[in-house]
Design a protein around this motif. Structure first.
Motif, PDB file in Angstrom:
ATOM      1  N   VAL A  64      -5.561 -11.172   4.887  1.00 19.39           N
ATOM      2  CA  VAL A  64      -6.044 -10.330   3.814  1.00 19.39           C
ATOM      3  C   VAL A  64      -6.776 -11.419   2.967  1.00 19.39           C
ATOM      4  O   VAL A  64      -6.428 -12.536   2.558  1.00 19.39           O
ATOM      5  CB  VAL A  64      -4.769  -9.782   3.046  1.00 19.39           C
ATOM      6  CG1 VAL A  64      -5.114  -9.200   1.734  1.00 19.39           C
ATOM      7  CG2 VAL A  64      -4.191  -8.898   3.957  1.00 19.39           C
TER       8      VAL A  64
ATOM      9  N   ARG B 283       3.347  -6.296   2.802  1.00 17.95           N
ATOM     10  CA  ARG B 283       3.192  -7.394   3.613  1.00 17.95           C
ATOM     11  C   ARG B 283       3.230  -8.593   2.917  1.00 17.95           C
ATOM     12  O   ARG B 283       2.663  -9.032   1.812  1.00 17.95           O
ATOM     13  CB  ARG B 283       1.736  -7.103   4.233  1.00 17.95           C
ATOM     14  CG  ARG B 283       1.750  -6.373   5.533  1.00 17.95           C
ATOM     15  CD  ARG B 283       0.137  -6.097   5.918  1.00 17.95           C
ATOM     16  NE  ARG B 283      -0.262  -5.284   4.991  1.00 17.95           N
ATOM     17  CZ  ARG B 283      -1.551  -4.769   4.637  1.00 17.95           C
ATOM     18  NH1 ARG B 283      -2.487  -5.181   5.621  1.00 17.95           N
ATOM     19  NH2 ARG B 283      -2.192  -4.236   3.947  1.00 17.95           N
TER      20      ARG B 283
ATOM     21  N   LEU C  48       2.340 -12.380   1.768  1.00 16.34           N
ATOM     22  CA  LEU C  48       1.137 -13.272   2.078  1.00 16.34           C
ATOM     23  C   LEU C  48       1.484 -14.579   1.636  1.00 16.34           C
ATOM     24  O   LEU C  48       2.223 -14.990   0.637  1.00 16.34           O
ATOM     25  CB  LEU C  48       0.181 -12.629   1.097  1.00 16.34           C
ATOM     26  CG  LEU C  48      -0.202 -10.953   1.411  1.00 16.34           C
ATOM     27  CD1 LEU C  48      -1.000 -10.829   0.156  1.00 16.34           C
ATOM     28  CD2 LEU C  48      -0.740 -10.856   2.479  1.00 16.34           C
TER      29      LEU C  48
ATOM     30  N   GLU D  15      -9.782  -6.926   1.805  1.00 17.89           N
ATOM     31  CA  GLU D  15     -10.268  -7.016   3.185  1.00 17.89           C
ATOM     32  C   GLU D  15      -8.789  -7.014   3.948  1.00 17.89           C
ATOM     33  O   GLU D  15      -8.246  -7.908   3.580  1.00 17.89           O
ATOM     34  CB  GLU D  15     -10.973  -8.390   3.573  1.00 17.89           C
ATOM     35  CG  GLU D  15     -11.231  -8.453   5.072  1.00 17.89           C
ATOM     36  CD  GLU D  15     -11.709  -9.927   5.293  1.00 17.89           C
ATOM     37  OE1 GLU D  15     -12.072 -10.236   6.407  1.00 17.89           O
ATOM     38  OE2 GLU D  15     -11.695 -10.712   4.604  1.00 17.89           O
ATOM     39  N   SER D  16      -8.700  -6.264   5.121  1.00 20.01           N
ATOM     40  CA  SER D  16      -7.646  -6.530   6.113  1.00 20.01           C
ATOM     41  C   SER D  16      -8.218  -6.660   7.367  1.00 20.01           C
ATOM     42  O   SER D  16      -9.084  -6.037   7.956  1.00 20.01           O
ATOM     43  CB  SER D  16      -6.736  -5.169   5.986  1.00 20.01           C
ATOM     44  OG  SER D  16      -5.747  -5.654   6.924  1.00 20.01           O
TER      45      SER D  16
ATOM     46  N   TRP E 220     -11.183  -4.522  11.634  1.00 18.77           N
ATOM     47  CA  TRP E 220     -11.576  -5.142  10.235  1.00 18.77           C
ATOM     48  C   TRP E 220     -12.121  -4.199   9.485  1.00 18.77           C
ATOM     49  O   TRP E 220     -12.859  -3.344   9.831  1.00 18.77           O
ATOM     50  CB  TRP E 220     -12.547  -6.148  10.692  1.00 18.77           C
ATOM     51  CG  TRP E 220     -13.360  -6.989   9.660  1.00 18.77           C
ATOM     52  CD1 TRP E 220     -13.038  -8.077   8.921  1.00 18.77           C
ATOM     53  CD2 TRP E 220     -14.386  -6.465   8.845  1.00 18.77           C
ATOM     54  NE1 TRP E 220     -13.734  -8.428   7.897  1.00 18.77           N
ATOM     55  CE2 TRP E 220     -14.657  -7.336   7.904  1.00 18.77           C
ATOM     56  CE3 TRP E 220     -15.100  -5.253   8.953  1.00 18.77           C
ATOM     57  CZ2 TRP E 220     -15.631  -7.281   6.801  1.00 18.77           C
ATOM     58  CZ3 TRP E 220     -16.251  -5.060   7.853  1.00 18.77           C
ATOM     59  CH2 TRP E 220     -16.553  -6.102   6.945  1.00 18.77           C
TER      60      TRP E 220
ATOM     61  N   VAL F 101      -1.150 -13.316   6.624  1.00 19.36           N
ATOM     62  CA  VAL F 101      -0.062 -12.380   6.623  1.00 19.36           C
ATOM     63  C   VAL F 101       1.010 -12.983   7.299  1.00 19.36           C
ATOM     64  O   VAL F 101       1.028 -13.553   8.244  1.00 19.36           O
ATOM     65  CB  VAL F 101      -0.437 -10.868   7.158  1.00 19.36           C
ATOM     66  CG1 VAL F 101       0.733 -10.171   7.253  1.00 19.36           C
ATOM     67  CG2 VAL F 101      -1.620 -10.595   6.169  1.00 19.36           C
TER      68      VAL F 101
ATOM     69  N   GLU G 132      -3.049 -11.371  11.360  1.00 17.09           N
ATOM     70  CA  GLU G 132      -3.539 -10.482  10.404  1.00 17.09           C
ATOM     71  C   GLU G 132      -3.860 -11.327   9.132  1.00 17.09           C
ATOM     72  O   GLU G 132      -2.911 -12.427   8.766  1.00 17.09           O
ATOM     73  CB  GLU G 132      -2.472  -9.419   9.872  1.00 17.09           C
ATOM     74  CG  GLU G 132      -3.320  -8.402   8.921  1.00 17.09           C
ATOM     75  CD  GLU G 132      -2.460  -7.310   8.581  1.00 17.09           C
ATOM     76  OE1 GLU G 132      -2.785  -6.353   7.809  1.00 17.09           O
ATOM     77  OE2 GLU G 132      -1.250  -7.183   9.113  1.00 17.09           O
TER      78      GLU G 132
ATOM     79  N   GLN H 193      -7.437  -7.780  11.631  1.00 12.89           N
ATOM     80  CA  GLN H 193      -6.986  -8.426  12.839  1.00 12.89           C
ATOM     81  C   GLN H 193      -7.576  -9.470  13.393  1.00 12.89           C
ATOM     82  O   GLN H 193      -8.859  -9.434  13.863  1.00 12.89           O
ATOM     83  CB  GLN H 193      -6.311  -7.204  13.700  1.00 12.89           C
ATOM     84  CG  GLN H 193      -5.704  -6.151  13.245  1.00 12.89           C
ATOM     85  CD  GLN H 193      -4.245  -6.512  12.863  1.00 12.89           C
ATOM     86  OE1 GLN H 193      -3.600  -7.172  13.503  1.00 12.89           O
ATOM     87  NE2 GLN H 193      -3.524  -5.848  11.923  1.00 12.89           N
TER      88      GLN H 193
ATOM     89  N   GLU I 196       0.702  -1.205  -0.025  1.00 15.17           N
ATOM     90  CA  GLU I 196       0.010   0.165  -0.118  1.00 15.17           C
ATOM     91  C   GLU I 196       0.884   1.207   0.022  1.00 15.17           C
ATOM     92  O   GLU I 196       1.682   1.438   0.909  1.00 15.17           O
ATOM     93  CB  GLU I 196      -0.904   0.046   1.253  1.00 15.17           C
ATOM     94  CG  GLU I 196      -1.858  -1.186   1.228  1.00 15.17           C
ATOM     95  CD  GLU I 196      -2.636  -1.312   2.374  1.00 15.17           C
ATOM     96  OE1 GLU I 196      -3.707  -0.242   2.645  1.00 15.17           O
ATOM     97  OE2 GLU I 196      -2.519  -2.014   3.268  1.00 15.17           O
TER      98      GLU I 196
END
Length: 261
Positions: free
Chosen positions: A188, A116, A118, A143-144, A236, A180, A186, A146, A10
């Motif tokens: 994604v 990050r 994945l 979507e990310s 979230w 992640v 986390e 925790q 990002e």
């Protein structure tokens, strides 16, 4: 079959100059198209690692009205060959900390970047298979979440078994279900859909809440929200991404503006 290894990044642009995301995405998609014909990875001055095995599958402009900071770009990379392929090639540039690592043609264009790694889980399609199929969507749901420490795989199993069929009924196709890596809190997920499917899903959820009596309610959407809370332990968020022309997951994959070097 070895695990799929991917990377999401990002990128923020400040001060708020709307031309900077365009310049960045144009530059990025342009030079990665050139890499498609490379036979071997190479560390270059100003452009860092050049390799066809580090594949820019998705380059997106973040739809700010859905919750992204403005302005933001999101990129999704496929490390062909997994740990021993594209991931190794990216790590190789840090072996010895070559001076070329600190030179970039886009210095001062980006304000910050957050990457990050994945790891794909069961039920996650291989991005290379989607590319070979020619799949592309007008919009992507990003979507990310925790989750409780250690609950990432359990959450993603529930997404695959319980949420994916509901979203499929609303025209949403899974693009990636990811843990992640190098942390245990986390996840994604990425889904492709049309604008009409996005709007219809929102209205179905509104109807399930008793806030829209003009469409059919889908109570399963609320059921999933309650189910997800069994795994969540922090923020979230779902936001939307618009694919940039020239990236593989864009319906306009070959109509990007020419890159300037």
């Amino acid at each position: 079959m070895r695990r799929g290894i991917y990377l999401v990044e990002e990128v923020d642009f400040r001060p708020m100059n709307s031309r900077r995301p365009l310049e960045y995405l144009t530059w990025l998609t342009g030079y990665k198209r050139q890499d498609e014909e490379r036979d071997a990875p190479e560390l270059t001055e100003g452009l860092s690692i050049r390799s066809r095995d580090i594949d820019l599958v998705g380059a997106f402009y973040a739809v700010g009205i859905t919750g992204h900071p403005q302005f933001r770009a999101v990129t999704l990379w496929d490390c062909h060959g997994g740990w021993d392929g594209g991931w190794r090639q990216m790590m190789d540039i840090y072996d010895g900390v070559d001076a070329r690592l600190f030179l970039s043609d886009i210095d001062d264009l980006r304000f910050s970047a957050f990457s990050r790694p994945l790891g794909a889980v069961h039920g996650s399609p291989a991005l290379a298979d989607l590319v070979a199929e020619g799949y592309a969507a007008p919009f992507y749901l990003f979507e990310s979440a925790q989750v409780r420490p250690g609950a990432a795989l359990d959450y993603l199993d529930a997404v695959r078994a319980e949420r994916a069929p509901v979203l499929a009924d609303h025209g949403h196709r899974p693009v990636g279900l990811y843990e992640v890596l190098f942390c245990d809190t986390e996840v994604v997920t990425v889904w492709g859909m049309t604008l009409d499917d996005h709007l219809a899903l929102q209205r179905s959820r509104d109807a399930a809440l008793g806030l829209d009596d003009e469409v059919e309610a889908d109570g399963r959407l609320l059921d999933w929200s309650r189910r997800a809370r069994e795994f969540l332990a922090g923020p979230w968020r779902e936001t939307l991404l618009a694919p940039f022309p020239g990236s593989r997951l864009s319906p306009l994959a070959r109509t990007a503006p020419p890159a300037r070097f």
